[in-house]
Write a protein that holds these residues in place. Sequence first.
Motif, mmCIF file in Angstrom:
data_model
loop_
_atom_site.group_PDB
_atom_site.id
_atom_site.type_symbol
_atom_site.label_atom_id
_atom_site.label_comp_id
_atom_site.label_asym_id
_atom_site.label_seq_id
_atom_site.Cartn_x
_atom_site.Cartn_y
_atom_site.Cartn_z
ATOM 1 N N THR A 162 0.824 -1.217 0.000
ATOM 2 C CA THR A 162 0.000 0.000 0.000
ATOM 3 C C THR A 162 0.861 1.272 0.000
ATOM 4 O O THR A 162 0.620 2.175 -0.797
ATOM 5 C CB THR A 162 -0.969 0.040 1.203
ATOM 6 N N LYS A 163 1.889 1.317 0.845
ATOM 7 C CA LYS A 163 2.732 2.511 0.849
ATOM 8 C C LYS A 163 3.575 2.551 -0.427
ATOM 9 O O LYS A 163 3.895 3.617 -0.949
ATOM 10 C CB LYS A 163 3.581 2.559 2.114
ATOM 11 N N GLY A 164 3.926 1.364 -0.943
ATOM 12 C CA GLY A 164 4.635 1.300 -2.226
ATOM 13 C C GLY A 164 3.812 1.893 -3.351
ATOM 14 O O GLY A 164 4.342 2.594 -4.223
ATOM 15 N N MET A 165 2.504 1.640 -3.329
ATOM 16 C CA MET A 165 1.627 2.223 -4.350
ATOM 17 C C MET A 165 1.652 3.740 -4.290
ATOM 18 O O MET A 165 1.658 4.402 -5.330
ATOM 19 C CB MET A 165 0.191 1.754 -4.136
ATOM 20 N N SER A 166 1.641 4.314 -3.078
ATOM 21 C CA SER A 166 1.637 5.780 -3.021
ATOM 22 C C SER A 166 2.929 6.329 -3.618
ATOM 23 O O SER A 166 2.920 7.346 -4.307
ATOM 24 C CB SER A 166 1.383 6.294 -1.599
ATOM 25 N N ALA A 167 4.058 5.617 -3.411
ATOM 26 C CA ALA A 167 5.324 6.053 -3.998
ATOM 27 C C ALA A 167 5.285 5.912 -5.530
ATOM 28 O O ALA A 167 5.763 6.795 -6.258
ATOM 29 C CB ALA A 167 6.484 5.249 -3.414
ATOM 30 N N LEU A 168 4.706 4.822 -6.018
ATOM 31 C CA LEU A 168 4.594 4.632 -7.472
ATOM 32 C C LEU A 168 3.723 5.710 -8.105
ATOM 33 O O LEU A 168 4.052 6.260 -9.156
ATOM 34 C CB LEU A 168 3.968 3.269 -7.800
ATOM 35 N N PHE A 169 2.593 6.000 -7.451
ATOM 36 C CA PHE A 169 1.704 7.042 -7.976
ATOM 37 C C PHE A 169 2.443 8.382 -8.032
ATOM 38 O O PHE A 169 2.315 9.131 -8.992
ATOM 39 C CB PHE A 169 0.447 7.184 -7.106
ATOM 40 N N LEU A 170 3.203 8.667 -6.982
ATOM 41 C CA LEU A 170 3.960 9.925 -6.961
ATOM 42 C C LEU A 170 4.907 10.013 -8.147
ATOM 43 O O LEU A 170 4.900 10.989 -8.904
ATOM 44 C CB LEU A 170 4.772 10.032 -5.657
ATOM 45 N N LEU A 217 6.340 -4.572 -6.641
ATOM 46 C CA LEU A 217 5.693 -4.506 -5.324
ATOM 47 C C LEU A 217 5.034 -5.825 -4.970
ATOM 48 O O LEU A 217 5.143 -6.305 -3.838
ATOM 49 C CB LEU A 217 4.619 -3.417 -5.299
ATOM 50 N N TYR A 238 -4.793 8.113 -2.515
ATOM 51 C CA TYR A 238 -3.391 7.914 -2.151
ATOM 52 C C TYR A 238 -2.584 9.201 -2.342
ATOM 53 O O TYR A 238 -1.762 9.550 -1.513
ATOM 54 C CB TYR A 238 -2.783 6.792 -2.992
ATOM 55 N N LEU A 239 -2.815 9.888 -3.470
ATOM 56 C CA LEU A 239 -1.993 11.064 -3.772
ATOM 57 C C LEU A 239 -2.382 12.293 -2.954
ATOM 58 O O LEU A 239 -1.537 13.135 -2.671
ATOM 59 C CB LEU A 239 -2.051 11.388 -5.271
ATOM 60 N N THR A 255 10.313 3.246 -1.559
ATOM 61 C CA THR A 255 9.079 3.859 -1.048
ATOM 62 C C THR A 255 9.410 4.891 0.029
ATOM 63 O O THR A 255 8.928 6.024 0.000
ATOM 64 C CB THR A 255 8.154 2.774 -0.457
ATOM 65 N N ARG A 315 10.963 8.031 -1.586
ATOM 66 C CA ARG A 315 9.977 8.871 -2.293
ATOM 67 C C ARG A 315 9.121 9.648 -1.299
ATOM 68 O O ARG A 315 8.827 10.825 -1.478
ATOM 69 C CB ARG A 315 9.057 8.002 -3.156
#
Lengths: 240, 240
Positions: free
Chosen positions: A119-127, B125, B162-163, B197, B200
Amino acid sequence: LTAAADTLFLAVPCAVADKAMDPVLPALRPGTALVDVTASSGEAKKRRAVPVEARGVAFVDAALMGPVSINGIRVPALLSGSGAAAFQNAFQPLGMSLEVVSERAGDASAVKMVRSVFTKGMSALFLETFLAARRAGVEQLVFDSIVRSMEETPFAATINRYLTGVAIHAGRRVAEMHEVIDTLHELGIEPITAEATKKRLERVAAAGLREHFKGITPKRYAEMLEALDPAGARTKDTML
Amino acid sequence: LTAAADTLFLAVPCAVADKAMDPVLPALRPGTALVDVTASSGEAKKRRAVPVEARGVAFVDAALMGPVSINGIRVPALLSGSGAAAFQNAFQPLGMSLEVVSERAGDASAVKMVRSVFTKGMSALFLETFLAARRAGVEQLVFDSIVRSMEETPFAATINRYLTGVAIHAGRRVAEMHEVIDTLHELGIEPITAEATKKRLERVAAAGLREHFKGITPKRYAEMLEALDPAGARTKDTML
């Protein structure tokens, strides 16, 4: 305190949690419950449960899924351990949001930590994705394209498709990540997650899964994990 | 070749694509189309389109979304550029799977590269998450937990949540990533994506968005990107 209470909460910084238990343990009465809400790892909670349960006291591994400062008593929590179901029955009616994941102490905290990788990895990917998309002037196009492809299939099928596909295509994807990383450099976005992606995929490419599966994508992702890490939970000695 | 053909394909390794155009360019006839299917960046295609369109020749930026070796003519492709719509009309009936993203050369290739940050990042991920889950003995619990939370909301809303959330909570999530990384070490899983993560999220935490938004989560993710990178597409000079 322990003489009067039926349910005792262990809520201390996880660095001192073991020490905090020393004076509490001998005073626990059989038939009561100890709820460990510290932010400890699953291994630490599993270890702490042993002497507690040996005294006939139910252990509850409670993993808080948000900050108490914002949610108060409504903070969602995952529960596991011998006392998880009874605790849920007693405290859910008081307004707590509780989910029992298993009867084993440590499982709730392990699930919390491990799902955070995703889940936190996704926020980094989205960023990284949307900062790059904005720089390239294609923010809305990338948003639409990602949403469309993610809504094509249920998420369970997506996980399976990504993890089975990677068994065969990791090598090609590593090559594509070189171009992706070049593009990010051109846009002035540091490829922080992109470099990590390349490194993770390189590990799989080097593991020879393509040969193992004779070039045919496995059906279930569990087959791929089994091939990558045959010992699985039985040992933590091979670094993956 | 150029005398007879109405549609010319540029299909060479991207390192030699500019050079390959030198002899082709003077021979292109107005009214024809050049389809650039190289794996070049959006910037490179945008640059190559200029002299082509100056000769009255339509330019098609075609970004192949899979390997030709597997898909053949059915390989899905994103198209952009002055000739994108006409090319789709002419070639879709022949069995090609084409999607026009815009009329600007470079957009199709930029979308392909940037969405790869997300899609290939997801496979990394999933790898790190489920290798850890397997080692912790909670593979099915983590799978169920992730699927449930991802299917609660449409993916477009997930991206936005998330963002926007990260604008306010990046600092707390960095702290949580320390515990996640410790857990991965305990399990013998190298925290490759988890370290990325953390890095970022640290960038966002350091950008002072919490103060910028006065502690209130912004409504739309575009506000967060605007605050992180005010110049956006106008400059690539600030490294993000």
